[in-house]
Design an enzyme around this catalytic site. Structure first.
Site, short mmCIF file in Angstrom:
data_model
loop_
_atom_site.label_atom_id
_atom_site.label_comp_id
_atom_site.label_asym_id
_atom_site.label_seq_id
_atom_site.Cartn_x
_atom_site.Cartn_y
_atom_site.Cartn_z
N LYS A 158 0.83 -1.21 0.00
CA LYS A 158 0.00 0.00 0.00
C LYS A 158 0.86 1.26 0.00
O LYS A 158 1.91 1.31 0.63
CB LYS A 158 -0.91 0.01 1.24
CG LYS A 158 -1.89 -1.16 1.26
CD LYS A 158 -2.52 -1.35 2.63
CE LYS A 158 -3.67 -0.40 2.85
NZ LYS A 158 -4.43 -0.79 4.09
N ARG A 292 -10.63 13.70 9.33
CA ARG A 292 -11.61 14.66 8.79
C ARG A 292 -13.00 14.09 9.00
O ARG A 292 -13.15 12.98 9.47
CB ARG A 292 -11.38 14.80 7.28
CG ARG A 292 -11.40 13.42 6.61
CD ARG A 292 -11.51 13.48 5.12
NE ARG A 292 -11.06 12.26 4.49
CZ ARG A 292 -11.74 11.13 4.38
NH1 ARG A 292 -12.96 11.06 4.88
NH2 ARG A 292 -11.24 10.06 3.80
P1 ADP Z 1 -8.04 4.15 1.29
O1 ADP Z 1 -7.36 5.15 2.15
O2 ADP Z 1 -7.63 4.21 -0.12
O3 ADP Z 1 -9.51 4.08 1.50
P2 ADP Z 1 -7.70 1.85 3.06
O4 ADP Z 1 -6.42 1.55 3.72
O5 ADP Z 1 -8.78 2.50 3.90
O6 ADP Z 1 -7.43 2.74 1.77
O7 ADP Z 1 -8.30 0.54 2.43
C1 ADP Z 1 -9.47 0.55 1.64
C2 ADP Z 1 -10.05 -0.83 1.52
O8 ADP Z 1 -9.08 -1.75 0.99
C3 ADP Z 1 -10.47 -1.47 2.84
O9 ADP Z 1 -11.76 -1.09 3.23
C4 ADP Z 1 -10.40 -2.96 2.50
O10 ADP Z 1 -11.54 -3.35 1.76
C5 ADP Z 1 -9.19 -3.03 1.57
N1 ADP Z 1 -7.95 -3.35 2.34
C6 ADP Z 1 -6.98 -2.49 2.73
N2 ADP Z 1 -5.99 -3.11 3.41
C7 ADP Z 1 -6.35 -4.41 3.49
C8 ADP Z 1 -5.76 -5.59 4.08
N3 ADP Z 1 -4.59 -5.56 4.75
N4 ADP Z 1 -6.42 -6.77 3.95
C9 ADP Z 1 -7.60 -6.83 3.29
N5 ADP Z 1 -8.20 -5.78 2.70
C10 ADP Z 1 -7.59 -4.57 2.80
#
Ligand code: ADP
Length: 448
Positions: A158, A292
């Site tokens: 990520k 936010r």
């Molecule tokens: P953003 O900031 O782009 O929204 P997030 O970190 O909140 O990114 O992740 C968005 C979505 O991606 C989560 O709601 C989930 O569905 C998926 N996701 C993120 N990290 C993981 C992980 N470690 N395992 C499984 N799904 C993940």
């Protein structure tokens, strides 16, 4: 309380903030790009300042123009809404140094929590359970391989600066790691101007459950329960509800307590959200914090009875948070109505709305800036309305949502309304038997 507030945003959230200002007797300044000249926030604000051409880079993201607009109009505070500059630490800092109150956390808090890797590190230290993975940024494929071997495949790479469901790569086996790592770095650099990435365990079939928190200037921290945002398309939320059908009182207590502990660790001020993944065994893992107000805040408002935007103003103005424990009553669901064509891969569908009829009735709420004759610009995100319903039970809320969606008429452009109608009829959704992969196996059947 503030005397005059500038709203550094557009669309439904700008209108939502203007309405709150009016209730407080605060004067409002709307800023707008040339594409939003005829928008409702511009019409309903006391003053409006054009800040540039349609592309957001030249208008809603142009910090000097927004600050100049605030100075010319003598605004004493800025509300950033969500998106655009809401999580830009530099912007918060400039507001402060210009003597304008930024309605949100301090630049320092945004900096710490806005970097996803640093945020995880900080939360881990505070004793909040985090998704297992790297401590901070990963610089090489070798380093990534080592960590993934330790936490086990599958893994997810990520971007530390990622957002909106973008900047993520799933890796199922070691052979895929090198290419995925390089692609992720490249995409992060292109998309977020920051190539830094981190790696964590990919939790299979989790629920996305987030906790709404608030901090005031006196170190008081509260949480307002959770929202379930597991109905996502390409990691972007489409339907949210509160409470989460998988969270019982015990889990709510634990997650709330963890979020409050995390907030205290950074002396968090104003509205924030702790995003967690919940696995099949009800283990929960901190994923990231949003510093936010969020799009889906209304479902929390409906079940707690608290106006979160008002609370943001109160806290920013130096008032104390309520001391009484906040409880959730009943059930609320929100459907995001986007100008997108669900029959064509959710392709954006900007253009003129020729007919617009909103649903209504007891427990039905529509947050929107749209109207008949409104032209949805192609420059911004495609959210045109949020339909929120409230009922005593989840079943009641689903039925109310289905009936409200039936009434909701938007002609001239394609919208996600027919898609939501089908989800409300879906057996798995009705049984609350879903996770973040729900839509992968959901087939939309366009009505004839
Ligand atoms: P953003 O900031 O782009 O929204 P997030 O970190 O909140 O990114 O992740 C968005 C979505 O991606 C989560 O709601 C989930 O569905 C998926 N996701 C993120 N990290 C993981 C992980 N470690 N395992 C499984 N799904 C993940």
């Amino acid at each position: 309380m503030f005397k005059k507030v500038l709203i550094a945003n557009r669309g439904e959230i700008a209108l939502r903030i203007i309405r709150v200002c009016k209730q407080f007797g605060i004067k409002t300044v709307a800023v707008y790009s040339k594409a939003d000249r005829d928008s409702l926030p511009v019409r309903f604000a006391d003053e409006a300042v054009c800040i540039g051409p349609p592309p957001s880079r030249e208008s809603y993201l142009k910090i000097p123009r927004i600050i100049a607009a605030a100075e010319i109009t003598n605004a004493d505070a800025i509300h950033p809404g969500y998106g655009f500059l809401a999580e830009n630490a530099g912007f918060a800092e400039i507001c402060t140094s210009s003597g304008i109150k930024f309605i949100g956390p301090t630049a320092e808090m945004i900096k710490t929590m806005g970097d996803k890797a640093l945020a995880k590190e900080t939360m881990k230290k505070a004793g909040v359970p985090v998704v297992p993975g790297s401590e901070g940024v990963i610089r090489s494929v070798g380093e990534a391989a080592e960590i993934v071997r330790a936490v086990g495949y599958p893994a997810i790479i990520k971007a530390v600066a990622g957002g909106g469901g973008r900047g993520m790569r799933i890796v199922r086996e070691e052979g895929e790691l090198e290419v995925a790592f390089q692609t992720a770095q490249h995409e992060a650099g292109q998309g977020f101007n920051n190539p830094d990435v981190y790696v964590e365990k990919y939790i299979e079939n989790p629920r996305h459950v987030e906790v709404q928190v608030f901090g005031d200037q006196f170190g008081n921290v509260i949480h307002l329960g959770e929202r379930d945002c597991s109905v996502q398309r390409r990691h972007q939320k489409l339907i949210e509800e509160s409470p989460s059908p998988v969270v019982d009182d015990e889990l709510r207590e634990k997650m709330g307590e963890a979020a409050v502990r995390g907030c205290r660790a950074v002396q968090y001020e104003n509205a924030g959200t702790f995003e967690f993944l919940v696995d099949k065994n009800k283990n929960f893992y901190f994923m990231e914090m949003n510093t936010r107000i969020q799009v889906e805040h209304p479902v929390t408002e409906q079940v707690t009875g608290h106006d979160l935007i008002k609370l943001q103003f109160r806290v920013a103005a130096g008032e104390r948070l309520p001391r009484r424990k906040i409880v959730q009553r009943g059930h609320a669901i929100e459907c995001r109505i986007n100008a997108e064509d669900p029959a064509n891969g959710f392709r954006p569908s900007p253009g003129r709305i020729t007919d617009f009829h909103m649903p209504g009735g007891f427990g039905v709420r529509v947050d929107t800036h749209s109207y008949a004759g409104y032209v949805v610009p192609s420059f911004y995100d495609s959210l045109i309305a949020k339909l929120i319903v409230y009922a005593q039970t989840r079943d009641g809320a689903i039925n109310k949502m289905a009936s409200a969606l039936e009434e909701f008429t938007i002609e001239g452009i394609k919208t996600t309304i027919p898609f939501h109608r089908q989800v409300m009829r879906d057996e798995r959704f009705r049984a609350a038997n879903f996770d973040t992969s729900f839509l992968d196996s959901f087939e939309f059947n366009p009505p004839d």
